[in-house]
Write an enzyme that holds these catalytic residues in place. Structure first.
Site, PDB file in Angstrom:
ATOM      1  N   ASN A 104      95.920  57.803  23.141  1.00 42.09           N
ATOM      2  CA  ASN A 104      95.836  59.176  22.634  1.00 42.09           C
ATOM      3  C   ASN A 104      97.219  59.764  22.374  1.00 42.09           C
ATOM      4  OD1 ASN A 104      93.173  58.743  23.040  1.00 42.09           O
ATOM      5  ND2 ASN A 104      92.968  60.081  24.820  1.00 42.09           N
ATOM      6  N   HIS A 121     100.328  54.907  21.136  1.00 37.18           N
ATOM      7  CA  HIS A 121     100.283  55.296  19.723  1.00 37.18           C
ATOM      8  C   HIS A 121     101.102  56.550  19.435  1.00 37.18           C
ATOM      9  CE1 HIS A 121      96.318  52.830  19.087  1.00 37.18           C
ATOM     10  NE2 HIS A 121      97.399  52.074  19.076  1.00 37.18           N
ATOM     11  N   CYS A 129     112.830  61.625  12.780  1.00 38.31           N
ATOM     12  CA  CYS A 129     113.599  61.659  11.533  1.00 38.31           C
ATOM     13  C   CYS A 129     113.410  60.326  10.796  1.00 38.31           C
ATOM     14  CB  CYS A 129     115.077  61.902  11.849  1.00 38.31           C
ATOM     15  SG  CYS A 129     116.123  61.801  10.384  1.00 38.31           S
ATOM     16  N   CYS A 150     114.568  67.341   9.032  1.00 39.36           N
ATOM     17  CA  CYS A 150     115.449  67.170  10.183  1.00 39.36           C
ATOM     18  C   CYS A 150     116.560  68.228  10.144  1.00 39.36           C
ATOM     19  CB  CYS A 150     116.036  65.756  10.161  1.00 39.36           C
ATOM     20  SG  CYS A 150     117.195  65.454  11.495  1.00 39.36           S
ATOM     21  N   THR A 191      87.149  54.480  24.800  1.00 42.81           N
ATOM     22  CA  THR A 191      87.702  53.814  23.611  1.00 42.81           C
ATOM     23  C   THR A 191      86.682  52.842  23.039  1.00 42.81           C
ATOM     24  OG1 THR A 191      89.461  52.390  22.721  1.00 42.81           O
ATOM     25  CG2 THR A 191      88.950  52.108  25.073  1.00 42.81           C
ATOM     26  N   SER A 192      86.681  52.734  21.699  1.00 42.57           N
ATOM     27  CA  SER A 192      85.749  51.808  21.037  1.00 42.57           C
ATOM     28  C   SER A 192      86.228  50.367  21.154  1.00 42.57           C
ATOM     29  CB  SER A 192      85.610  52.189  19.556  1.00 42.57           C
ATOM     30  OG  SER A 192      86.888  52.153  18.933  1.00 42.57           O
ATOM     31  N   PRO A 217      79.791  56.402  26.770  1.00 41.19           N
ATOM     32  CA  PRO A 217      78.353  56.612  26.510  1.00 41.19           C
ATOM     33  C   PRO A 217      77.754  55.493  25.652  1.00 41.19           C
ATOM     34  CG  PRO A 217      79.638  58.544  25.831  1.00 41.19           C
ATOM     35  CD  PRO A 217      80.621  57.453  26.163  1.00 41.19           C
ATOM     36  N   GLU A 218      78.614  54.758  24.924  1.00 37.36           N
ATOM     37  CA  GLU A 218      78.136  53.711  24.006  1.00 37.36           C
ATOM     38  C   GLU A 218      78.664  52.352  24.454  1.00 37.36           C
ATOM     39  OE1 GLU A 218      76.385  54.599  21.267  1.00 37.36           O
ATOM     40  OE2 GLU A 218      76.708  56.765  21.477  1.00 37.36           O
TER      41      GLU A 218
HETATM   42  C1  BJW Z   1      83.447  58.781  25.065  1.00 37.96           C
HETATM   43  C2  BJW Z   1      83.090  60.122  25.148  1.00 37.96           C
HETATM   44  C3  BJW Z   1      83.131  60.712  26.417  1.00 37.96           C
HETATM   45  C4  BJW Z   1      82.974  59.530  23.088  1.00 37.96           C
HETATM   46  N1  BJW Z   1      83.489  59.975  27.467  1.00 37.96           N
HETATM   47  N2  BJW Z   1      83.798  58.089  26.126  1.00 37.96           N
HETATM   48  C5  BJW Z   1      92.417  42.247  13.378  1.00 37.96           C
HETATM   49  C6  BJW Z   1      93.078  41.888  14.549  1.00 37.96           C
HETATM   50  C7  BJW Z   1      94.197  42.585  14.980  1.00 37.96           C
HETATM   51  C8  BJW Z   1      94.682  43.658  14.249  1.00 37.96           C
HETATM   52  C9  BJW Z   1      94.030  44.008  13.095  1.00 37.96           C
HETATM   53  C10 BJW Z   1      92.944  43.306  12.659  1.00 37.96           C
HETATM   54  N3  BJW Z   1      92.539  43.883  11.475  1.00 37.96           N
HETATM   55  C11 BJW Z   1      93.360  44.903  11.198  1.00 37.96           C
HETATM   56  C12 BJW Z   1      94.271  44.999  12.164  1.00 37.96           C
HETATM   57  C13 BJW Z   1      95.335  45.994  12.241  1.00 37.96           C
HETATM   58  C14 BJW Z   1      94.957  47.341  12.812  1.00 37.96           C
HETATM   59  C15 BJW Z   1      93.592  47.334  13.496  1.00 37.96           C
HETATM   60  O1  BJW Z   1      93.443  47.076  14.666  1.00 37.96           O
HETATM   61  N4  BJW Z   1      92.561  47.685  12.759  1.00 37.96           N
HETATM   62  C16 BJW Z   1      91.192  47.694  13.293  1.00 37.96           C
HETATM   63  C17 BJW Z   1      90.524  49.022  12.920  1.00 37.96           C
HETATM   64  C18 BJW Z   1      90.464  46.492  12.783  1.00 37.96           C
HETATM   65  N5  BJW Z   1      95.990  47.669  13.777  1.00 37.96           N
HETATM   66  C19 BJW Z   1      97.149  48.162  13.394  1.00 37.96           C
HETATM   67  O2  BJW Z   1      97.412  48.402  12.217  1.00 37.96           O
HETATM   68  C20 BJW Z   1      98.160  48.424  14.483  1.00 37.96           C
HETATM   69  N6  BJW Z   1      99.390  47.816  14.145  1.00 37.96           N
HETATM   70  C21 BJW Z   1      99.512  46.500  13.959  1.00 37.96           C
HETATM   71  O3  BJW Z   1      98.578  45.723  14.085  1.00 37.96           O
HETATM   72  O4  BJW Z   1     100.769  46.149  13.608  1.00 37.96           O
HETATM   73  C22 BJW Z   1     101.037  44.796  13.259  1.00 37.96           C
HETATM   74  C23 BJW Z   1     102.499  44.751  12.871  1.00 37.96           C
HETATM   75  C24 BJW Z   1     103.363  43.943  13.586  1.00 37.96           C
HETATM   76  C25 BJW Z   1     104.707  43.881  13.207  1.00 37.96           C
HETATM   77  C26 BJW Z   1     105.167  44.644  12.140  1.00 37.96           C
HETATM   78  C27 BJW Z   1     104.307  45.467  11.466  1.00 37.96           C
HETATM   79  C28 BJW Z   1     102.956  45.528  11.818  1.00 37.96           C
HETATM   80  C29 BJW Z   1      98.425  49.917  14.627  1.00 37.96           C
HETATM   81  C30 BJW Z   1      97.211  50.682  15.025  1.00 37.96           C
HETATM   82  C31 BJW Z   1      97.515  52.171  15.032  1.00 37.96           C
HETATM   83  C32 BJW Z   1      96.270  52.994  15.273  1.00 37.96           C
HETATM   84  N7  BJW Z   1      96.539  54.340  14.951  1.00 37.96           N
HETATM   85  C33 BJW Z   1      95.530  55.349  15.218  1.00 37.96           C
HETATM   86  C34 BJW Z   1      96.048  56.706  14.693  1.00 37.96           C
HETATM   87  C35 BJW Z   1      97.131  57.220  15.647  1.00 37.96           C
HETATM   88  C36 BJW Z   1      97.769  58.472  15.177  1.00 37.96           C
HETATM   89  C37 BJW Z   1      96.813  59.625  15.015  1.00 37.96           C
HETATM   90  O5  BJW Z   1      95.980  59.940  15.884  1.00 37.96           O
HETATM   91  O6  BJW Z   1      96.903  60.256  13.976  1.00 37.96           O
HETATM   92  O7  BJW Z   1      95.256  55.402  16.622  1.00 37.96           O
HETATM   93  S1  BJW Z   1      93.930  54.973  14.504  1.00 37.96           S
HETATM   94  C38 BJW Z   1      92.993  55.567  15.873  1.00 37.96           C
HETATM   95  O8  BJW Z   1      92.303  54.463  16.521  1.00 37.96           O
HETATM   96  C39 BJW Z   1      94.010  56.099  16.880  1.00 37.96           C
HETATM   97  C40 BJW Z   1      93.407  55.657  18.174  1.00 37.96           C
HETATM   98  O9  BJW Z   1      94.385  55.645  19.189  1.00 37.96           O
HETATM   99  C41 BJW Z   1      92.831  54.308  17.843  1.00 37.96           C
HETATM  100  C42 BJW Z   1      91.721  53.891  18.785  1.00 37.96           C
HETATM  101  O10 BJW Z   1      90.632  54.730  18.684  1.00 37.96           O
HETATM  102  P1  BJW Z   1      89.803  55.141  19.984  1.00 37.96           P
HETATM  103  O11 BJW Z   1      90.646  56.011  20.835  1.00 37.96           O
HETATM  104  O12 BJW Z   1      89.206  53.949  20.588  1.00 37.96           O
HETATM  105  O13 BJW Z   1      88.706  56.100  19.335  1.00 37.96           O
HETATM  106  P2  BJW Z   1      87.273  55.718  18.698  1.00 37.96           P
HETATM  107  O14 BJW Z   1      86.823  56.905  17.927  1.00 37.96           O
HETATM  108  O15 BJW Z   1      87.317  54.445  17.986  1.00 37.96           O
HETATM  109  O16 BJW Z   1      86.356  55.528  19.982  1.00 37.96           O
HETATM  110  C43 BJW Z   1      86.038  56.611  20.834  1.00 37.96           C
HETATM  111  C44 BJW Z   1      85.169  56.082  21.942  1.00 37.96           C
HETATM  112  O17 BJW Z   1      84.950  57.111  22.884  1.00 37.96           O
HETATM  113  C45 BJW Z   1      83.791  55.619  21.465  1.00 37.96           C
HETATM  114  O18 BJW Z   1      83.519  54.335  21.999  1.00 37.96           O
HETATM  115  C46 BJW Z   1      82.845  56.654  22.059  1.00 37.96           C
HETATM  116  O19 BJW Z   1      81.570  56.125  22.395  1.00 37.96           O
HETATM  117  C47 BJW Z   1      83.601  57.084  23.278  1.00 37.96           C
HETATM  118  N8  BJW Z   1      83.289  58.434  23.764  1.00 37.96           N
HETATM  119  N9  BJW Z   1      82.731  60.570  23.907  1.00 37.96           N
HETATM  120  C48 BJW Z   1      83.790  58.668  27.309  1.00 37.96           C
HETATM  121  N10 BJW Z   1      82.786  62.024  26.586  1.00 37.96           N
END
Ligand code: BJW
Length: 257
Positions: A104, A121, A129, A150, A191-192, A217-218
């Protein structure tokens, strides 16, 4: 195991563990009113990630990207901590080695008072900058200038967050992986488990012998690997586990008297 048994088992594991990691995602902040990314009302249902959370989006249209982040900063600034954040912060008093590894960017674990936090993240309250990499902290909402510049060199500032296609900070990722490989217990909360490399952290802990408790929850791709999977909201489940934990500590103290 029914839910009460799962809570008791979770409290037992916590009481027995020396190295505990809480790995959190946007779900832990959803009960504060901050949207998750992929759920029914998730951000990626309303907005296209490729237009807002990639380096290409920023270089093409920094104003649009900053307007979205400015909106999110305002939204977060109006929200309060929920019992999930508060319980984890309170556990710092029980578990000297508790780490929070979070995906987060909302800063709510810090606000709750958790002390050992790794933000994989980034943080929405930090701006970086684009020329020199200088990071400044700024809590102004709304921002005075969009896109912000900046003050030192006049270059464009960007949100200090990790976008798709960008590498995570290697030092932070390595620290998170090291903590995970030494953990006895990892709580995976809200987290998903879909976004990599962060999603590999619980499996690193599991493969190194840690027990995994998932609170969500999921179900997720991690669920089959979890030792306990608790289907519920973290704002309900964490305080319930904490209550059992406190009763245990109290009983142990009375036994010792
Ligand atoms: C509850 C609840 C309650 C609800 N109680 N629970 C295959 C393999 C490996 C990597 C990849 C791949 N294909 C593509 C990739 C790359 C990509 C990736 O993983 N994509 C996937 C979507 C497939 N990854 C990247 O690009 C990363 N970088 C990278 O791989 O770099 C390689 C590299 C190396 C060297 C040089 C250059 C590059 C970077 C990933 C960055 C993610 N960024 C974000 C945005 C951050 C900024 C912002 O907020 O604006 O991060 S995207 C978004 O997803 C955010 C989150 O941190 C992240 C995870 O999401 P999260 O937190 O899990 O949320 P949800 O909505 O998915 O899930 C919520 C959960 O809560 C659900 O399960 C609900 O059920 C639950 N819930 N209420 C408890 N009350």
């Amino acid at each position: 195991m029914n839910t009460t048994e799962k809570h008791r088992y979770a409290a037992d594991l916590l009481a027995r563990s020396d190295h505990i990691v809480a790995f959190t995602g946007s779900g832990i902040s959803s009960e504060s009113g901050i949207p998750t990314f992929r759920g029914k009302d998730g951000l990626w249902k309303k907005f296209r990630a490729q237009d807002l959370a990639t380096p290409i989006a920023f270089s093409t249209n920094p104003k649009q990207v900053w307007e979205w982040y400015d909106w999110r900063r305002q939204l977060i600034s109006e929200k309060n901590l929920n019992p999930g954040h508060k319980t984890l912060a309170e556990w710092d008093n029980f578990f000297a080695s508790l780490y929070v590894i979070t995906q987060n960017i909302d800063g709510l674990h810090q606000k709750a008072g958790s002390k050992k936090i790794i933000e994989l993240h980034g943080n929405i309250w930090k701006l970086r900058c684009t020329q020199k990499g200088t990071i400044i902290e700024d809590h102004t909402t709304p921002l005075k200038e969009i896109p912000p510049k900046c003050k030192i060199c006049g270059a464009l500032l960007r949100p200090h967050v990790v976008w798709f296609g960008e590498a995570l900070d290697m030092a932070l990722l390595n620290q998170a992986l090291k903590l995970s490989s030494h953990a006895d217990l990892m709580l995976v909360i809200g987290t998903s488990s879909l976004v990599y490399p962060a999603a590999s952290i619980p499996m690193t802990a599991k493969e190194s012998g840690a027990k995994i408790i998932e609170i969500n929850p999921e179900s997720t791709p991690l669920t089959p690997h979890a030792d306990i999977s608790i289907r519920g909201k973290s704002g309900d489940v964490l305080p319930q586990i904490s209550e059992i934990l406190k009763q245990k500590v109290q009983k142990n103290r009375e036994k010792k008297k």
